[in-house]
Design a protein around this motif. Structure first.
Motif, PDB file in Angstrom:
ATOM      1  N   UNK A  20       0.868  -1.175   0.000  1.00 48.27           N
ATOM      2  CA  UNK A  20       0.000   0.000   0.000  1.00 48.27           C
ATOM      3  C   UNK A  20       0.899   1.218   0.000  1.00 48.27           C
ATOM      4  N   UNK A  21       0.413   2.334  -0.491  1.00 48.19           N
ATOM      5  CA  UNK A  21       1.250   3.530  -0.488  1.00 48.19           C
ATOM      6  C   UNK A  21       1.633   3.908   0.936  1.00 48.19           C
ATOM      7  N   UNK A  22       2.906   4.009   1.248  1.00 47.05           N
ATOM      8  CA  UNK A  22       3.276   4.382   2.618  1.00 47.05           C
ATOM      9  C   UNK A  22       3.014   5.851   2.878  1.00 47.05           C
ATOM     10  N   UNK A  23       2.640   6.164   4.100  1.00 42.27           N
ATOM     11  CA  UNK A  23       2.679   7.557   4.511  1.00 42.27           C
ATOM     12  C   UNK A  23       4.137   8.007   4.502  1.00 42.27           C
ATOM     13  N   UNK A  24       4.354   9.297   4.334  1.00 43.13           N
ATOM     14  CA  UNK A  24       5.729   9.809   4.268  1.00 43.13           C
ATOM     15  C   UNK A  24       5.848  11.018   5.183  1.00 43.13           C
ATOM     16  N   UNK A 266      -0.812   3.338  15.226  1.00 45.98           N
ATOM     17  CA  UNK A 266      -0.627   2.113  14.464  1.00 45.98           C
ATOM     18  C   UNK A 266      -0.164   2.348  13.037  1.00 45.98           C
ATOM     19  N   UNK A 267       0.491   3.474  12.802  1.00 47.62           N
ATOM     20  CA  UNK A 267       0.923   3.839  11.449  1.00 47.62           C
ATOM     21  C   UNK A 267       2.403   3.574  11.198  1.00 47.62           C
ATOM     22  N   UNK A 268       3.126   3.178  12.213  1.00 53.64           N
ATOM     23  CA  UNK A 268       4.576   3.074  12.129  1.00 53.64           C
ATOM     24  C   UNK A 268       5.036   2.135  11.015  1.00 53.64           C
ATOM     25  N   UNK A 269       4.334   1.010  10.850  1.00 54.08           N
ATOM     26  CA  UNK A 269       4.781   0.001   9.886  1.00 54.08           C
ATOM     27  C   UNK A 269       4.474   0.372   8.443  1.00 54.08           C
ATOM     28  N   UNK A 270       3.654   1.386   8.234  1.00 50.15           N
ATOM     29  CA  UNK A 270       3.381   1.807   6.861  1.00 50.15           C
ATOM     30  C   UNK A 270       3.682   3.298   6.688  1.00 50.15           C
ATOM     31  N   UNK A 271       4.737   3.747   7.342  1.00 54.58           N
ATOM     32  CA  UNK A 271       5.154   5.137   7.201  1.00 54.58           C
ATOM     33  C   UNK A 271       6.651   5.213   6.990  1.00 54.58           C
ATOM     34  N   UNK A 272       7.056   5.839   5.905  1.00 54.54           N
ATOM     35  CA  UNK A 272       8.461   6.137   5.668  1.00 54.54           C
ATOM     36  C   UNK A 272       8.805   7.433   6.402  1.00 54.54           C
ATOM     37  N   UNK A 311      16.806   7.114   7.010  1.00 58.66           N
ATOM     38  CA  UNK A 311      15.558   6.686   6.374  1.00 58.66           C
ATOM     39  C   UNK A 311      15.059   5.417   7.045  1.00 58.66           C
ATOM     40  N   UNK A 312      13.882   5.518   7.640  1.00 59.31           N
ATOM     41  CA  UNK A 312      13.206   4.339   8.192  1.00 59.31           C
ATOM     42  C   UNK A 312      12.041   4.012   7.279  1.00 59.31           C
ATOM     43  N   UNK A 313      12.217   2.942   6.516  1.00 61.51           N
ATOM     44  CA  UNK A 313      11.202   2.523   5.544  1.00 61.51           C
ATOM     45  C   UNK A 313      10.939   1.046   5.788  1.00 61.51           C
ATOM     46  N   UNK A 314       9.978   0.711   6.611  1.00 60.02           N
ATOM     47  CA  UNK A 314       9.736  -0.692   6.958  1.00 60.02           C
ATOM     48  C   UNK A 314       9.598  -1.577   5.720  1.00 60.02           C
ATOM     49  N   UNK A 315      10.319  -2.681   5.749  1.00 60.51           N
ATOM     50  CA  UNK A 315      10.306  -3.612   4.634  1.00 60.51           C
ATOM     51  C   UNK A 315      11.305  -3.289   3.545  1.00 60.51           C
ATOM     52  N   UNK A 316      11.956  -2.145   3.635  1.00 64.01           N
ATOM     53  CA  UNK A 316      12.922  -1.735   2.609  1.00 64.01           C
ATOM     54  C   UNK A 316      14.294  -1.469   3.213  1.00 64.01           C
ATOM     55  N   UNK A 317      14.370  -0.636   4.252  1.00 61.33           N
ATOM     56  CA  UNK A 317      15.662  -0.286   4.854  1.00 61.33           C
ATOM     57  C   UNK A 317      15.855  -1.074   6.149  1.00 61.33           C
ATOM     58  N   UNK A 318      16.816  -1.998   6.193  1.00 58.38           N
ATOM     59  CA  UNK A 318      17.042  -2.786   7.414  1.00 58.38           C
ATOM     60  C   UNK A 318      17.451  -1.896   8.584  1.00 58.38           C
ATOM     61  N   UNK A 319      16.931  -2.205   9.762  1.00 63.69           N
ATOM     62  CA  UNK A 319      17.274  -1.431  10.947  1.00 63.69           C
ATOM     63  C   UNK A 319      18.766  -1.511  11.231  1.00 63.69           C
ATOM     64  N   UNK A 320      19.345  -0.370  11.561  1.00 61.17           N
ATOM     65  CA  UNK A 320      20.752  -0.320  11.913  1.00 61.17           C
ATOM     66  C   UNK A 320      21.713  -0.486  10.756  1.00 61.17           C
ATOM     67  N   UNK A 321      21.222  -0.396   9.535  1.00 60.45           N
ATOM     68  CA  UNK A 321      22.084  -0.573   8.365  1.00 60.45           C
ATOM     69  C   UNK A 321      22.708   0.751   7.941  1.00 60.45           C
TER      70      UNK A 321
END
Length: 457
Positions: A20-24, A266-272, A311-321
């Protein structure tokens, strides 16, 4: 109509691989020092919320802005184009520092330029700019006429963190706090806290639709005005450094409150979430530190143009990378459009690239082989890991950034052929640009050179 656009965006996102389109949420600090964050090693500045965000994000080691001062840097970010292509050269607008046959009200982001907010709105996003605008004071340059649905902030480049006095409202109209279009009302609290709260209110109102919000802090730009309670947290500091620490703490608190809001709803997982800065810290005026980078705001040494970037983009940018290759804030527009389900290939004449395939490993090449900067006769070019700086008052300098991030070892005499080739490459790029619509008064150009010399590491 908005529902139809949203449906199309959802379908496009599904086809392009996004659920789904992420919030930004794009957060921009102002004039912050490269070294003035815990996630960049500061032991003085307290940034616990941004440090936590860094742990959850991809941190970019070599993120660049397109200009070493605020207004042009933001013009490049908002359009995805080198701002010199439309005459918005590396000079802030409008104002007393510029020389132009144009009156102040004619200076601003040209109306024929499409902004990232225009694109996101077309994709069905609800859009907002909260805080500093600095893309023109006249009504026709207003954020609500440049793709943003909502605006709370000020049109100029800097203002008091507290309510303006009546005399200031008359003499500095562009600094008045404004809600929407023409509703001027001064805040009753510290501006940094107000901007964060306004961002939270926007998110809460739009939790059920895709949203794109730019939280554009004026912190930590001068005037140096920390809030009283925050100043008390730094008894060991004094002067501008104490003020800077308090202002940084307030900005970090505001970022933390916005991030907590996303989690609560509950928006954290779909928000860049992207955090960056508009240019290097001006060490002389706000006591910022850019170490290990040389230089400051207003020059093309790394300290003027390399910025913090998370950049925190769940599912795209690994945490701590960590992403090691050079990127540019030019890349935000196509990356946001792609994430929102738009067709990046349809974006015409942009200089940024969609970062998504680079971040996932599908594209192993660097996003940019070459990056450019220009301010009148000064200029810089980075090609691979080589960087050439051109000056009006001295020979060009050449650095190998792979081995010399602090630009200590000038290799121009050792590699004259490379200097000539890169000098010509920079000039060829300049031939593609528009003439500047306004220029900096000569006295400020001289001051910029002196600042560079005074703050080389």
């Amino acid at each position: 109509m908005r529902l139809l656009v949203l449906a199309i965006a959802l379908l496009s996102s599904a086809i392009s691989g996004f659920a789904a389109p992420p919030n930004i949420v794009l957060i921009i600090s102002d004039d912050a020092g490269y070294a003035d964050f815990g996630f960049h090693g500061s032991k003085v500045m307290r940034t616990p919320h941004l440090d936590k965000l860094a742990e959850q994000s991809m941190r970019f080691e070599q993120a660049y802005v397109t200009a070493a001062v605020c207004g042009p840097s933001r013009a490049g970010l908002f359009t995805g184009r080198y701002q010199q292509r439309f005459g918005f050269e590396e000079n802030n607008v409008p104002g007393y520092m510029s020389e132009s046959c144009l009156p102040d009200d004619e200076m601003g982001l040209p109306l024929d330029q499409t902004t990232v907010a225009d694109h996101m709105k077309t994709l069905g996003y609800r859009t907002a700019l909260i805080g500093k605008w600095h893309q023109g004071n006249a009504d026709r340059f207003h954020p609500l006429k440049r793709g943003f649905d909502e605006f709370y902030g000020f049109r100029g480049g800097a203002r008091s963190y507290f309510a303006l006095r009546d005399a200031e409202k008359l003499t500095r109209k562009e600094d008045r706090m404004e809600r929407g279009f023409g509703e001027f009302t001064e805040p009753d609290r510290y501006a940094t806290d107000v901007f964060a709260d306004e961002t939270i209110a926007f998110i809460e109102r739009n939790r059920d639709v895709p949203f794109f919000v730019v939280l554009s802090f004026n912190a930590v730009h001068a005037p140096m005005q920390g809030e009283a309670e925050d100043l008390k947290q730094f008894p060991e500091l004094s002067g501008k450094r104490k003020q800077l620490a308090a202002m940084t703490l307030a900005m970090d608190r505001g970022c933390g409150n916005v991030l907590k809001c996303l989690t609560k709803l509950g928006l954290e997982e779909n928000t860049m979430v992207v955090f960056t800065n508009d240019n290097g810290g001006p060490s002389d005026s706000n006591a910022s530190i850019n170490t290990p980078l040389s230089g400051t705001k207003a020059n093309h040494l790394e300290g003027g143009i390399r910025v913090p970037f998370l950049m925190r983009w769940p599912g795209v940018t690994p945490a701590g990378s960590v992403y090691p290759h050079p990127i540019s804030t030019l890349d935000l527009l196509p990356t946001f459009v792609s994430a929102g389900g738009g067709d990046v290939a349809s974006l015409k004449q942009i200089d940024g690239v969609d970062l998504h395939p680079h971040l996932t490993g599908n594209e192993e090449d660097r996003p940019h082989q070459t990056l450019y900067w220009k301010k009148e006769s000064r200029g810089a070019i980075r090609d691979g890991d080589w960087k050439l700086l051109r000056f009006p008052d001295r020979p060009a300098e050449l650095y190998d950034l792979r081995n010399d991030i602090s630009e200590h070892n000038n290799l121009a005499e050792k590699y004259p052929d490379r200097v000539r080739a890169m000098y010509k490459q920079l000039f060829d790029w300049e031939l593609t640009l528009d003439r500047p619509r306004w220029q900096l008064k000569r006295q400020y150009e001289g001051a910029a050179m002196k600042r560079m010399d005074d703050y080389r590491n």
